[in-house]
Design a protein around this motif. Structure first.
Motif, PDB file in Angstrom:
ATOM      1  N   VAL A  12       0.856  -1.192   0.000  1.00  0.00           N
ATOM      2  CA  VAL A  12       0.000   0.000   0.000  1.00  0.00           C
ATOM      3  C   VAL A  12       0.886   1.234   0.000  1.00  0.00           C
ATOM      4  CG1 VAL A  12      -0.166   0.128   2.519  1.00  0.00           C
ATOM      5  CG2 VAL A  12      -2.033   1.028   1.108  1.00  0.00           C
ATOM      6  N   GLN A  13       0.364   2.322  -0.537  1.00  0.00           N
ATOM      7  CA  GLN A  13       1.102   3.579  -0.523  1.00  0.00           C
ATOM      8  C   GLN A  13       0.978   4.255   0.834  1.00  0.00           C
ATOM      9  OE1 GLN A  13      -0.364   5.939  -3.807  1.00  0.00           O
ATOM     10  NE2 GLN A  13       0.938   4.864  -5.278  1.00  0.00           N
ATOM     11  N   PRO A  14       1.924   5.095   1.187  1.00  0.00           N
ATOM     12  CA  PRO A  14       1.815   5.847   2.451  1.00  0.00           C
ATOM     13  C   PRO A  14       0.486   6.595   2.524  1.00  0.00           C
ATOM     14  CG  PRO A  14       4.010   6.097   1.541  1.00  0.00           C
ATOM     15  CD  PRO A  14       3.202   5.370   0.499  1.00  0.00           C
ATOM     16  N   GLY A  15      -0.112   6.533   3.701  1.00  0.00           N
ATOM     17  CA  GLY A  15      -1.417   7.141   3.904  1.00  0.00           C
ATOM     18  C   GLY A  15      -2.576   6.208   3.636  1.00  0.00           C
ATOM     19  N   GLY A  16      -2.307   5.054   3.073  1.00  0.00           N
ATOM     20  CA  GLY A  16      -3.347   4.094   2.747  1.00  0.00           C
ATOM     21  C   GLY A  16      -3.749   3.228   3.932  1.00  0.00           C
ATOM     22  N   SER A  17      -4.662   2.293   3.653  1.00  0.00           N
ATOM     23  CA  SER A  17      -5.195   1.418   4.691  1.00  0.00           C
ATOM     24  C   SER A  17      -5.130  -0.037   4.254  1.00  0.00           C
ATOM     25  CB  SER A  17      -6.659   1.779   4.980  1.00  0.00           C
ATOM     26  OG  SER A  17      -6.786   3.098   5.465  1.00  0.00           O
ATOM     27  N   LEU A  18      -5.000  -0.899   5.232  1.00  0.00           N
ATOM     28  CA  LEU A  18      -5.059  -2.342   5.028  1.00  0.00           C
ATOM     29  C   LEU A  18      -5.740  -2.971   6.237  1.00  0.00           C
ATOM     30  CD1 LEU A  18      -1.465  -3.195   3.726  1.00  0.00           C
ATOM     31  CD2 LEU A  18      -3.575  -3.323   2.397  1.00  0.00           C
ATOM     32  N   ARG A  19      -6.250  -4.166   6.028  1.00  0.00           N
ATOM     33  CA  ARG A  19      -6.810  -4.924   7.149  1.00  0.00           C
ATOM     34  C   ARG A  19      -6.235  -6.329   7.145  1.00  0.00           C
ATOM     35  NH1 ARG A  19     -13.073  -6.547   8.587  1.00  0.00           N
ATOM     36  NH2 ARG A  19     -12.716  -8.090   6.945  1.00  0.00           N
ATOM     37  N   LEU A  20      -5.849  -6.750   8.333  1.00  0.00           N
ATOM     38  CA  LEU A  20      -5.391  -8.116   8.553  1.00  0.00           C
ATOM     39  C   LEU A  20      -6.472  -8.888   9.302  1.00  0.00           C
ATOM     40  CD1 LEU A  20      -1.754  -7.365   9.724  1.00  0.00           C
ATOM     41  CD2 LEU A  20      -2.429  -8.303   7.524  1.00  0.00           C
ATOM     42  N   SER A  21      -6.600 -10.162   8.950  1.00  0.00           N
ATOM     43  CA  SER A  21      -7.534 -11.053   9.633  1.00  0.00           C
ATOM     44  C   SER A  21      -6.777 -12.248  10.181  1.00  0.00           C
ATOM     45  CB  SER A  21      -8.621 -11.547   8.670  1.00  0.00           C
ATOM     46  OG  SER A  21      -9.342 -10.475   8.109  1.00  0.00           O
ATOM     47  N   CYS A  22      -7.280 -12.779  11.260  1.00  0.00           N
ATOM     48  CA  CYS A  22      -6.666 -13.950  11.888  1.00  0.00           C
ATOM     49  C   CYS A  22      -7.804 -14.859  12.345  1.00  0.00           C
ATOM     50  CB  CYS A  22      -5.800 -13.523  13.059  1.00  0.00           C
ATOM     51  SG  CYS A  22      -5.065 -14.880  13.987  1.00  0.00           S
ATOM     52  N   ARG A  72     -12.729  -7.953  16.990  1.00  0.00           N
ATOM     53  CA  ARG A  72     -12.952  -9.392  16.876  1.00  0.00           C
ATOM     54  C   ARG A  72     -14.389  -9.669  16.493  1.00  0.00           C
ATOM     55  NH1 ARG A  72     -16.913  -9.031  19.308  1.00  0.00           N
ATOM     56  NH2 ARG A  72     -17.320  -8.864  21.538  1.00  0.00           N
ATOM     57  N   ASP A  73     -14.584 -10.822  15.907  1.00  0.00           N
ATOM     58  CA  ASP A  73     -15.912 -11.326  15.583  1.00  0.00           C
ATOM     59  C   ASP A  73     -15.966 -12.729  16.169  1.00  0.00           C
ATOM     60  OD1 ASP A  73     -18.132 -12.565  14.438  1.00  0.00           O
ATOM     61  OD2 ASP A  73     -17.961 -11.412  12.599  1.00  0.00           O
ATOM     62  N   TYR A  74     -16.642 -12.847  17.296  1.00  0.00           N
ATOM     63  CA  TYR A  74     -16.666 -14.151  17.954  1.00  0.00           C
ATOM     64  C   TYR A  74     -17.459 -15.169  17.140  1.00  0.00           C
ATOM     65  CZ  TYR A  74     -14.484 -12.142  22.077  1.00  0.00           C
ATOM     66  OH  TYR A  74     -13.612 -11.531  22.931  1.00  0.00           O
ATOM     67  N   GLY A  75     -18.428 -14.705  16.379  1.00  0.00           N
ATOM     68  CA  GLY A  75     -19.190 -15.628  15.542  1.00  0.00           C
ATOM     69  C   GLY A  75     -18.318 -16.265  14.473  1.00  0.00           C
ATOM     70  N   GLN A  76     -17.373 -15.475  13.939  1.00  0.00           N
ATOM     71  CA  GLN A  76     -16.446 -15.967  12.928  1.00  0.00           C
ATOM     72  C   GLN A  76     -15.151 -16.482  13.541  1.00  0.00           C
ATOM     73  OE1 GLN A  76     -17.072 -16.181   9.605  1.00  0.00           O
ATOM     74  NE2 GLN A  76     -19.161 -15.530  10.116  1.00  0.00           N
ATOM     75  N   ASN A  77     -15.018 -16.342  14.861  1.00  0.00           N
ATOM     76  CA  ASN A  77     -13.792 -16.774  15.553  1.00  0.00           C
ATOM     77  C   ASN A  77     -12.563 -16.126  14.925  1.00  0.00           C
ATOM     78  OD1 ASN A  77     -13.210 -18.291  17.874  1.00  0.00           O
ATOM     79  ND2 ASN A  77     -12.453 -20.024  16.677  1.00  0.00           N
ATOM     80  N   THR A  78     -12.681 -14.832  14.661  1.00  0.00           N
ATOM     81  CA  THR A  78     -11.650 -14.104  13.921  1.00  0.00           C
ATOM     82  C   THR A  78     -11.332 -12.787  14.620  1.00  0.00           C
ATOM     83  OG1 THR A  78     -12.377 -15.066  11.816  1.00  0.00           O
ATOM     84  CG2 THR A  78     -11.102 -13.030  11.698  1.00  0.00           C
TER      85      THR A  78
END
Length: 123
Positions: A12-22, A72-78
């Motif tokens: 991503v470029q500076p100033g941008g956004s990302l999302r990580l999931s686990c 967190r999303d407990y329904g998705q366990n994520t």
């Protein structure tokens, strides 16, 4: 067998956004502390954010406070890490981890770790 599978990240470029999931499998992580860590090249693994069991406490590293959000999303366990206003200094491999004590302990006390996802912030 407990497993943590990460997804998301990328370039991503500076100033941008990302999302990580686990996503957790083989167990329910409701009663665990859920943390995110990162490791930049040549540096040690540092804590980024942690959500304690029962959502009673949220901790952020000073370097990301106000820009990153753990949820967190407990329904998705994520568990998620939303990263906004990204800076080149945020470039690292990001890891999720869980701890059975539920209390957001020190790094070496976490019980299980994800495989890591690369986040690169560059123009």
């Amino acid at each position: 067998q407990f497993d943590l599978v990460e997804s998301g990240g990328g370039l991503v470029q500076p100033g941008g956004s990302l999302r990580l999931s686990c996503a957790a499998s083989g167990f329910r992580f409701d009663n665990y502390a859920k943390g995110w860590f990162r490791q930049a090249p040549g540096k040690g693994r540092e804590g980024v954010a942690c959500l304690s069991s029962g959502d009673s406490r949220v901790v952020y590293a000073d370097s990301v406070a106000g820009r990153f959000t753990i949820s967190r999303d407990y329904g998705q366990n994520t568990v998620y890490l939303q990263m906004n206003s990204l800076e080149p200094e945020d470039t690292a491999v990001y890891y999720c981890a869980i701890d059975a004590s539920g209390n957001c302990p020190a790094r070496d006390e976490y019980d299980y770790w994800g495989q890591g996802r690369q986040v690169t912030v560059s123009s």
